[in-house]
Write a protein that holds these residues in place. Structure first.
Motif, short mmCIF file in Angstrom:
data_model
loop_
_atom_site.label_atom_id
_atom_site.label_comp_id
_atom_site.label_asym_id
_atom_site.label_seq_id
_atom_site.Cartn_x
_atom_site.Cartn_y
_atom_site.Cartn_z
N SER A 47 25.62 78.85 -29.65
CA SER A 47 25.79 77.41 -29.45
C SER A 47 26.14 76.70 -30.76
CB SER A 47 24.52 76.81 -28.84
OG SER A 47 24.42 77.16 -27.47
N SER A 64 22.01 71.73 -26.25
CA SER A 64 21.76 73.17 -26.15
C SER A 64 20.99 73.66 -27.36
CB SER A 64 23.08 73.92 -26.02
OG SER A 64 22.88 75.32 -26.05
N HIS A 76 23.05 73.49 -20.73
CA HIS A 76 23.76 72.51 -21.55
C HIS A 76 24.97 73.13 -22.24
CE1 HIS A 76 21.45 68.82 -21.23
NE2 HIS A 76 20.33 69.52 -21.29
N ALA A 77 24.85 74.40 -22.63
CA ALA A 77 25.99 75.08 -23.25
C ALA A 77 27.15 75.19 -22.28
CB ALA A 77 25.57 76.46 -23.75
N GLY A 106 18.91 75.42 -22.53
CA GLY A 106 19.93 75.60 -23.55
C GLY A 106 21.20 76.19 -22.98
#
Length: 381
Positions: free
Chosen positions: A321, A291, A282-283, A279
């Motif tokens: 997120s 995320s 991806h953030a 997560g």
């Protein structure tokens, strides 16, 4: 009497009165014998409950008799948390009386359970006490093990990174005296973790490489898994987010391959940490939907394991997120769920959740995005 759900406590004045009656009406020897029996029962039950979370143990043996229901890991966790003040007092008494073998046995049984209750506030004391008892027993392997646990407690529970490094170095020396490769590996693993948090990725990578090699030589699968996870974390901290995503995916595949060779709750806990790192990666890349997906899975894994401390951390990452993705209502829900977790949650996460909730109900901001989750809320052993 004060009440906490179905538990009651005597008022302090009533306690003093009862103590005076005990001294006046009962022989000193009888009172001490009863106290010793209570402490013995508390520590025996603590060992049985804690072993639910230990590799090669699990449920109490069929021969174990008790009125306490330890039929599941969740019931064991509830008992350990509900009776924490009592079994800690019994542990202190055992240490003061020179019951060093008992102290070490209790601490050993609580090693992996401590992940479930990170912010209790007493793990540094528990493992420091056990380290002293191990030293008193003159066994370098026991000493290395308990000093390593203390290094973990200083690092994770109190954020004392340099003190943790000192302890992991002491554990490494004891592990070398014992000739134990696995505990040498854990010493390097905790050092790698501390150096990563101190912002020294080169030293962190060096120690983690040592740890991985030692775990492989020792055949320590649980240690090898944590070294893999540390490597994945280092990629994120080094800004190598796409590479980190591939590495974490490989680690998750490794967990699938080894199956029940990893204790279920350790596997679940590690999956949660890995999903949190995914997560975060991806953030950092701005992949907000991915995320959120990984962080939601991490939250559910925390909930399934009853780990409110880690759930609070992941909920804050999830809320961040969601905010960055413009999903304010869902973010508000994540922060509200974090705030509702209560005393066993991460205090810092609770504070952050409250700040976000205050901002969400206040005037609109200029549209600036919050800082994305970094995956730094890990807690591997």
């Amino acid at each position: 009497m004060g009440a906490d759900r179905d538990r009651y406590r005597f008022h302090d004045l009533l306690r003093l009165y009862a103590r005076g009656c005990l001294r006046a009406e009962e022989p000193a020897g009888a009172a001490e014998a009863a106290r010793s029996a209570l402490h013995r029962w508390l520590l025996e039950t603590t060992v049985m409950a804690g072993r639910w979370y230990e590799p090669d143990h699990g449920a109490p043996p069929a021969t174990w008799q008790s009125d306490v229901d330890l039929s599941t890991a969740d019931r064991a966790r509830q008992w350990l948390q509900g009776e924490g003040a009592n079994w800690l007092a019994a542990l202190r008494a055992a240490a003061a009386a020179g019951g060093h073998a008992t102290v070490v046995e209790v601490a050993e049984a609580l090693h992996w359970f401590s992940d479930q209750w990170i912010f209790w506030g007493h793990w540094p004391e528990v493992f420091a006490t056990a380290a002293r008892s191990a030293q008193a027993l003159g066994d370098p392997l026991l000493e290395a093990t308990q000093v390593n646990y203390h290094a973990w407690a200083l690092l994770v529970c109190e954020g004392r990174h340099h003190d943790s490094l000192d302890r992991s170095a002491q554990a490494l020396a004891a592990a070398r005296r014992a000739g134990d490769l696995s505990q040498q590996g854990w010493s390097h693993k905790y050092a790698a973790w501390a150096y990563r948090l101190l912002g020294d990725p080169a030293e962190a990578a060096r120690h983690n490489s040592e740890a991985a090699a030692l775990f492989e030589a020792a055949g320590d699968l649980h240690g090898a898994l944590q070294a893999m996870f540390e490597h994945d974390q280092l990629l994120v901290h080094g800004g190598r987010h796409e590479e980190a995503i591939r590495a974490v995916t490989n680690t998750l595949s490794f967990l699938d391959e080894v199956g029940d060779r990893i204790v279920p709750h350790v596997a679940g806990f590690t999956r949660m940490n890995l999903r949190t790192v995914l997560g975060g990666a991806h953030a950092r890349l701005g992949n907000w939907d991915a995320s959120v997906e990984h962080l939601r899975i991490a939250v559910e894994l925390c909930r399934a394991g009853g780990n409110t401390a880690m759930e609070s951390r992941v909920l804050v990452h999830l809320g961040n997120s969601l905010l960055a993705a413009g999903r304010d209502a869902e973010a508000r829900d994540a922060f509200s769920r974090c705030r509702a977790l209560g005393a066993t949650a991460d205090p810092n996460s609770l504070t952050e959740a409250r700040k976000h909730l205050d901002a969400l109900v206040g005037p609109k901001t200029d549209g600036a995005s919050p800082s994305p989750t970094s995956g730094q809320g890990d807690h591997s052993r």
